[in-house]
Write a protein that holds these residues in place. Structure first.
Motif, PDB file in Angstrom:
ATOM      1  N   ASP A  79       5.737  -2.208  -2.902  1.00  0.00           N
ATOM      2  CA  ASP A  79       5.758  -0.780  -2.606  1.00  0.00           C
ATOM      3  C   ASP A  79       5.602   0.036  -3.884  1.00  0.00           C
ATOM      4  OD1 ASP A  79       6.064   1.235  -0.568  1.00  0.00           O
ATOM      5  OD2 ASP A  79       7.989   1.703  -1.491  1.00  0.00           O
ATOM      6  N   THR A 112       2.025  -0.443  -5.253  1.00  0.00           N
ATOM      7  CA  THR A 112       1.084   0.334  -4.445  1.00  0.00           C
ATOM      8  C   THR A 112       1.158   1.807  -4.804  1.00  0.00           C
ATOM      9  OG1 THR A 112       1.209  -1.228  -2.596  1.00  0.00           O
ATOM     10  CG2 THR A 112       0.450   0.995  -2.096  1.00  0.00           C
ATOM     11  N   ILE A 150       0.687   6.307   4.830  1.00  0.00           N
ATOM     12  CA  ILE A 150       0.351   4.987   5.368  1.00  0.00           C
ATOM     13  C   ILE A 150       1.449   4.612   6.358  1.00  0.00           C
ATOM     14  CG2 ILE A 150      -0.172   2.574   4.858  1.00  0.00           C
ATOM     15  CD1 ILE A 150      -0.790   3.385   1.988  1.00  0.00           C
ATOM     16  N   PHE A 190       4.448   4.510   3.279  1.00  0.00           N
ATOM     17  CA  PHE A 190       4.136   5.256   2.057  1.00  0.00           C
ATOM     18  C   PHE A 190       3.768   6.673   2.463  1.00  0.00           C
ATOM     19  CE2 PHE A 190       1.235   7.157  -0.977  1.00  0.00           C
ATOM     20  CZ  PHE A 190       1.886   6.940  -2.182  1.00  0.00           C
ATOM     21  N   TYR A 215      -6.791   2.259   1.593  1.00  0.00           N
ATOM     22  CA  TYR A 215      -6.662   1.024   2.381  1.00  0.00           C
ATOM     23  C   TYR A 215      -6.883  -0.201   1.488  1.00  0.00           C
ATOM     24  CZ  TYR A 215      -7.747  -2.678   5.714  1.00  0.00           C
ATOM     25  OH  TYR A 215      -7.773  -3.876   6.400  1.00  0.00           O
ATOM     26  N   TYR A 230      -3.855  -0.795  -0.769  1.00  0.00           N
ATOM     27  CA  TYR A 230      -2.698  -1.354  -0.062  1.00  0.00           C
ATOM     28  C   TYR A 230      -2.909  -2.821   0.303  1.00  0.00           C
ATOM     29  CZ  TYR A 230       1.099  -2.071   3.188  1.00  0.00           C
ATOM     30  OH  TYR A 230       2.213  -2.579   3.804  1.00  0.00           O
ATOM     31  N   THR A 231      -4.137  -3.175   0.662  1.00  0.00           N
ATOM     32  CA  THR A 231      -4.409  -4.547   1.114  1.00  0.00           C
ATOM     33  C   THR A 231      -4.880  -5.463  -0.011  1.00  0.00           C
ATOM     34  OG1 THR A 231      -6.650  -3.880   1.775  1.00  0.00           O
ATOM     35  CG2 THR A 231      -4.928  -3.822   3.469  1.00  0.00           C
TER      36      THR A 231
END
Length: 443
Positions: free
Chosen positions: A25, A28, A51, A59, A334, A337-338
């Motif tokens: 977290d 990110t 998110i 988030f 995206y 985050y991934t």
């Protein structure tokens, strides 16, 4: 003793899992901050990044100012003018009436407006899917004047009712706000309530959307963001005034990130509509994955919402800046985050080059993207400008070299290719990883 050791083991695993999640977290968050900083430094974007996982926020952080003049920051509760995301509410309202057998998607427009030209050929489904041929109000040459005035819904319809259709109903797709004005009219006629009252009673109240409504210019609305844009010279200014009455059905609402998330979750859990859910035109595929997408852009605001069903992950970008950055920001958030590749935004302003007028002239011409008005590129003074063919107003482009120009008002790159007889045949609108080609048409 064994139970004691087992308890310690479980506790150890849980603590490590929580620590790993917290580290992810934190990582990110720092990566998102680092990614957005160039845009913030260049005054190119401000707003809120959210998110959600399974509908829960994992988030959420606001950036920049809701009011630059008073330096009031954006927050997670800021109310944004949501532009064409409003269409999703209109779509749901129409489909709710379908499920109640009040209307059918195959009903002709003439059932509701008897004297509408070619109304017997136009269906509700075509209006819903932008396939009716109704001319798009935003493309009218006098649109920038039209948006200054207050209208009732009948007056708006009269603005386009007697204009020729862009194509035969059902023949093709072409985006049209005007079609959604007609859908709002149908909602009012069938429900015997105003568009706003129907949404309030049938959608907003049942889902608990207390921070969503029809955007009324004169209303004092707590926590409303002001909108900003770059003018034709590239200076950051307050967004042009828009009387929101002309946006009914297709772009007339405000909301918050929290309310929009509740709305999405209500849709996916079939709390408002059920059997017609798949009729929504927002279901798409992204790299083979089923997704749901909604976007909106109006003077001073630009937004993107993307929900991916396999991961139950929603990325929401709400911005109070007219730059066209919501989609590329959403894609990159995206990826961050991934753990997928992404790039830190470039400072195109530092790459400006100077081209003599005679070199700029090879880029002149009219280009057709296949939707919207034909675009005209013309040298004015010492600059190459970009605008609609039938409008005098145009924006100056910033040359970057290599047949590339920066369009600061939209924060996109225009790339030219395929030189023939001293002129370029192809123009591409480059927005992040998305490219939209246009062909040069004969003058």
């Amino acid at each position: 003793m064994k139970k004691y050791h087992l308890l310690l083991t479980v506790l150890f695993i849980a603590i490590n899992a929580i620590t790993a999640f917290a580290q992810k977290d934190t990582t990110t968050a720092s990566k998102i901050d680092e990614y957005l900083q160039p845009y913030l430094d260049m005054d190119a974007w401000s707003g809120l990044i959210s998110i959600y996982k399974h509908g829960e926020p994992i988030f959420q952080k606001a950036y920049g100012y809701a009011d630059r003049e008073w330096k009031i920051p954006n927050t997670k509760d800021t109310k944004f003018r949501i532009a064409s995301i409003s269409k999703l509410f209109t779509e749901v309202a129409i489909l709710k009436l379908v499920e109640e057998d009040a209307i059918s998607l195959s009903d002709p427009l003439s059932k509701f407006i008897i004297d509408y030209p070619r109304g017997t050929e136009i269906t509700i489904r075509q209006l819903l899917n932008h396939r009716a041929g109704i001319p798009h109000l935003n493309n009218f040459p006098n649109y920038n004047d039209l948006i200054k005035y207050d209208y009732d819904i009948n007056e708006i319809i009269e603005l386009f009712k007697n204009k020729p259709l862009d194509y035969d109903p059902g023949e093709r797709y072409r985006y049209s706000n005007s079609g959604y004005v007609l859908l709002a009219y149908i909602i009012e006629k069938v429900s015997q309530a105003t568009y706003g009252d129907y949404l309030q009673k049938e959608i907003l109240n049942p889902l608990g959307l207390a921070n969503t409504g029809i955007d009324n210019n004169s209303e004092i609305l707590q926590k409303r963001a002001n909108g900003y844009m770059f003018n034709s010279s590239g200076d950051l200014v307050n967004a042009d005034f828009v009387n929101m009455s002309i946006k009914i059905g297709g772009g007339s609402m405000y909301s918050t990130a929290g309310d929009l998330n509740l709305f999405l979750q209500g849709l996916f859990r079939k709390k408002v509509i059920d059997s017609t859910l798949n009729e929504l035109p927002n279901f798409i595929e992204i790299e083979g994955e089923q997704a749901f997408q909604a976007s909106g852009r109006v003077q001073g605001f630009c937004h993107q919402i993307t929900h991916r069903f396999s991961s139950e992950l929603t990325v929401m970008v709400l911005g109070n800046h007219y730059s066209n950055l919501a989609l590329p920001i959403s894609d990159d958030i995206y990826n961050i985050y991934t753990g997928k590749p992404y790039s830190i935004p470039e400072n195109y302003l530092s790459q400006e080059t100077q081209l003599p007028v005679e070199e700029l002239k090879v880029y002149e011409g009219n280009y057709d993207f296949g939707f919207g008005p034909i675009r005209k590129l013309k040298v004015k003074g010492n600059s190459l400008t970009y605008g609609a063919l039938d409008l005098e107003s145009a924006d100056a482009l910033i040359p970057l070299g290599g047949n590339r120009f920066f369009y600061i008002q939209y924060w996109v790159i225009l790339e030219f290719s395929d030189m023939e007889n001293g002129r370029f045949k192809t123009l591409e609108w480059v927005m992040g990883k998305n490219r939209f080609p246009a062909n040069r048409v004969i003058n």
